[in-house]
Design a protein around this motif. Sequence first.
Motif, PDB file in Angstrom:
ATOM      1  N   TRP A 111     -12.530  -4.544  25.253  1.00 21.60           N
ATOM      2  CA  TRP A 111     -12.030  -3.540  24.836  1.00 21.60           C
ATOM      3  C   TRP A 111     -12.290  -2.949  23.499  1.00 21.60           C
ATOM      4  N   LYS A 112     -11.359  -4.028  22.650  1.00 24.59           N
ATOM      5  CA  LYS A 112     -10.924  -3.401  20.720  1.00 24.59           C
ATOM      6  C   LYS A 112     -12.898  -4.014  20.128  1.00 24.59           C
ATOM      7  N   TRP A 113     -13.873  -4.731  21.142  1.00 22.64           N
ATOM      8  CA  TRP A 113     -14.903  -4.541  19.825  1.00 22.64           C
ATOM      9  C   TRP A 113     -16.612  -3.992  20.340  1.00 22.64           C
ATOM     10  N   LEU A 114     -16.440  -3.985  21.235  1.00 19.87           N
ATOM     11  CA  LEU A 114     -18.126  -3.414  21.046  1.00 19.87           C
ATOM     12  C   LEU A 114     -17.486  -1.971  21.273  1.00 19.87           C
ATOM     13  N   PRO A 115     -18.627  -1.205  21.738  1.00 17.20           N
ATOM     14  CA  PRO A 115     -18.117   0.389  20.452  1.00 17.20           C
ATOM     15  C   PRO A 115     -18.274   1.172  22.084  1.00 17.20           C
ATOM     16  N   ARG A 116     -17.359   2.538  22.541  1.00 19.91           N
ATOM     17  CA  ARG A 116     -17.031   2.273  23.440  1.00 19.91           C
ATOM     18  C   ARG A 116     -17.970   3.185  24.158  1.00 19.91           C
ATOM     19  N   TYR A 117     -18.313   3.173  25.442  1.00 19.38           N
ATOM     20  CA  TYR A 117     -19.121   4.311  26.237  1.00 19.38           C
ATOM     21  C   TYR A 117     -18.487   5.374  26.584  1.00 19.38           C
ATOM     22  N   ASN A 118     -19.444   6.100  26.285  1.00 21.57           N
ATOM     23  CA  ASN A 118     -19.344   8.076  26.518  1.00 21.57           C
ATOM     24  C   ASN A 118     -20.082   7.912  27.489  1.00 21.57           C
ATOM     25  N   GLY A 119     -19.473   8.157  29.376  1.00 19.57           N
ATOM     26  CA  GLY A 119     -21.142   9.421  29.308  1.00 19.57           C
ATOM     27  C   GLY A 119     -20.314   9.211  30.822  1.00 19.57           C
ATOM     28  N   PRO A 120     -20.246   9.158  32.637  1.00 19.16           N
ATOM     29  CA  PRO A 120     -20.241   9.698  33.216  1.00 19.16           C
ATOM     30  C   PRO A 120     -20.478   7.991  34.038  1.00 19.16           C
ATOM     31  N   ALA A 121     -19.517   8.634  35.361  1.00 19.18           N
ATOM     32  CA  ALA A 121     -19.595   6.793  36.500  1.00 19.18           C
ATOM     33  C   ALA A 121     -21.412   6.340  36.790  1.00 19.18           C
ATOM     34  N   LEU A 122     -21.516   4.996  37.161  1.00 22.07           N
ATOM     35  CA  LEU A 122     -23.145   5.282  37.019  1.00 22.07           C
ATOM     36  C   LEU A 122     -22.691   4.265  38.226  1.00 22.07           C
ATOM     37  N   LEU A 123     -24.064   4.108  39.554  1.00 19.59           N
ATOM     38  CA  LEU A 123     -24.178   3.237  39.828  1.00 19.59           C
ATOM     39  C   LEU A 123     -25.264   1.661  39.188  1.00 19.59           C
ATOM     40  N   LEU A 124     -24.291   0.692  39.662  1.00 15.12           N
ATOM     41  CA  LEU A 124     -24.862  -0.541  38.924  1.00 15.12           C
ATOM     42  C   LEU A 124     -24.874  -1.962  39.447  1.00 15.12           C
ATOM     43  N   TYR A 125     -25.403  -2.274  39.319  1.00 15.86           N
ATOM     44  CA  TYR A 125     -26.257  -4.135  39.679  1.00 15.86           C
ATOM     45  C   TYR A 125     -25.042  -5.451  39.155  1.00 15.86           C
ATOM     46  N   ARG A 126     -25.252  -6.066  39.843  1.00 16.55           N
ATOM     47  CA  ARG A 126     -25.234  -7.348  38.780  1.00 16.55           C
ATOM     48  C   ARG A 126     -25.890  -8.782  39.681  1.00 16.55           C
ATOM     49  N   GLY A 127     -26.615  -9.247  39.141  1.00 16.36           N
ATOM     50  CA  GLY A 127     -26.936 -10.662  39.101  1.00 16.36           C
ATOM     51  C   GLY A 127     -25.249 -12.225  39.198  1.00 16.36           C
ATOM     52  N   GLU A 128     -24.444 -12.160  40.285  1.00 16.13           N
ATOM     53  CA  GLU A 128     -24.138 -13.266  39.980  1.00 16.13           C
ATOM     54  C   GLU A 128     -24.426 -14.507  40.788  1.00 16.13           C
ATOM     55  N   ASN A 129     -23.354 -14.974  40.200  1.00 16.55           N
ATOM     56  CA  ASN A 129     -23.281 -17.165  41.220  1.00 16.55           C
ATOM     57  C   ASN A 129     -22.378 -16.629  42.487  1.00 16.55           C
ATOM     58  N   PHE A 130     -23.085 -17.560  43.242  1.00 17.76           N
ATOM     59  CA  PHE A 130     -22.264 -17.185  44.840  1.00 17.76           C
ATOM     60  C   PHE A 130     -21.001 -17.645  44.817  1.00 17.76           C
ATOM     61  N   ASN A 131     -20.686 -18.610  43.885  1.00 18.02           N
ATOM     62  CA  ASN A 131     -19.644 -19.417  43.714  1.00 18.02           C
ATOM     63  C   ASN A 131     -18.523 -19.364  43.179  1.00 18.02           C
ATOM     64  N   ARG A 132     -19.448 -18.188  41.642  1.00 17.84           N
ATOM     65  CA  ARG A 132     -18.361 -17.585  41.360  1.00 17.84           C
ATOM     66  C   ARG A 132     -18.152 -16.465  42.422  1.00 17.84           C
ATOM     67  N   PHE A 133     -18.865 -15.184  42.370  1.00 20.09           N
ATOM     68  CA  PHE A 133     -18.106 -14.261  43.426  1.00 20.09           C
ATOM     69  C   PHE A 133     -16.954 -14.501  44.497  1.00 20.09           C
ATOM     70  N   GLU A 134     -17.400 -15.885  45.002  1.00 17.20           N
ATOM     71  CA  GLU A 134     -15.957 -16.386  46.038  1.00 17.20           C
ATOM     72  C   GLU A 134     -15.018 -16.214  45.270  1.00 17.20           C
ATOM     73  N   LEU A 135     -14.549 -16.699  43.806  1.00 17.94           N
ATOM     74  CA  LEU A 135     -13.450 -17.383  43.227  1.00 17.94           C
ATOM     75  C   LEU A 135     -13.204 -15.832  42.554  1.00 17.94           C
ATOM     76  N   GLY A 136     -14.414 -14.771  42.264  1.00 18.37           N
ATOM     77  CA  GLY A 136     -13.457 -13.740  41.929  1.00 18.37           C
ATOM     78  C   GLY A 136     -13.857 -13.612  40.865  1.00 18.37           C
ATOM     79  N   LYS A 137     -14.457 -14.269  39.771  1.00 18.35           N
ATOM     80  CA  LYS A 137     -14.781 -14.839  38.560  1.00 18.35           C
ATOM     81  C   LYS A 137     -16.653 -13.869  38.600  1.00 18.35           C
ATOM     82  N   ILE A 138     -16.133 -12.565  38.402  1.00 15.11           N
ATOM     83  CA  ILE A 138     -17.084 -11.852  38.416  1.00 15.11           C
ATOM     84  C   ILE A 138     -17.606 -11.353  37.476  1.00 15.11           C
TER      85      ILE A 138
END
Length: 212
Positions: A111-138
């Motif tokens: 939140w401090k180091w990346l250029p801040r996004y300035n736009g609308p809400a978006l429909l987004l997708y992520r390709g995640e590992n299932f093990n991490r997803f089960e642990l809530g580590k997204i």
Amino acid sequence: MLLKDDISTLCIDIDLRALKMRKEFSATVLGLTGYPPLLAHILKGGEYGPLLRGPDVNRHRDEWRALMKELAACAPTSSEVADQFHTQWHVGHHHIRALVDDDELLMDMLWKWLPRYNGPALLLYRGENFNRFELGKIGTAWSDKESVARMFAGGLNAEGKGGVILETIAPADAIIAGPSAHSIYLGEYEYTVDRRRLSTINLKSHFPPRQS
């Protein structure tokens, strides 16, 4: 009239001042004045593999967590440094994430180091590992291209129990930053998202474990 010893002392003093000025100039150009030395490792695209695979990984982890805490309290002093950090975050964020091993700390820093996004809400997708997803580590990397999520869910993240495609409608205040020029060049269109601000994350598809 200057004596020989006086001239030698004067020359040494001039050399030292010139060296100090060169160092300060380089730091100013890079925007690194007052920043922790390890930051240069990120901005210059340093290697993370040796740190992760070496015998001193726990010591490195402590050092990098300390760095993340410092960065979370100290925003970049210029847009040039923020843009450079943005690019290198997209290049090596999966390694930095593994090295730090503290997603909460990473998101606070981003939140401090990346250029801040300035736009609308978006429909987004992520390709995640299932093990991490089960642990809530997204992870933080999402795309508005489902094909990109499919590539990661069926490839890099298809370890252990396999990979999954996640889908969310990310409100604007959950999107830390939009794609960097490098991410756009790669065709990944990576948005950096704070999962703590997402209300709903849907599991859309599951991929079998990748064969070694």
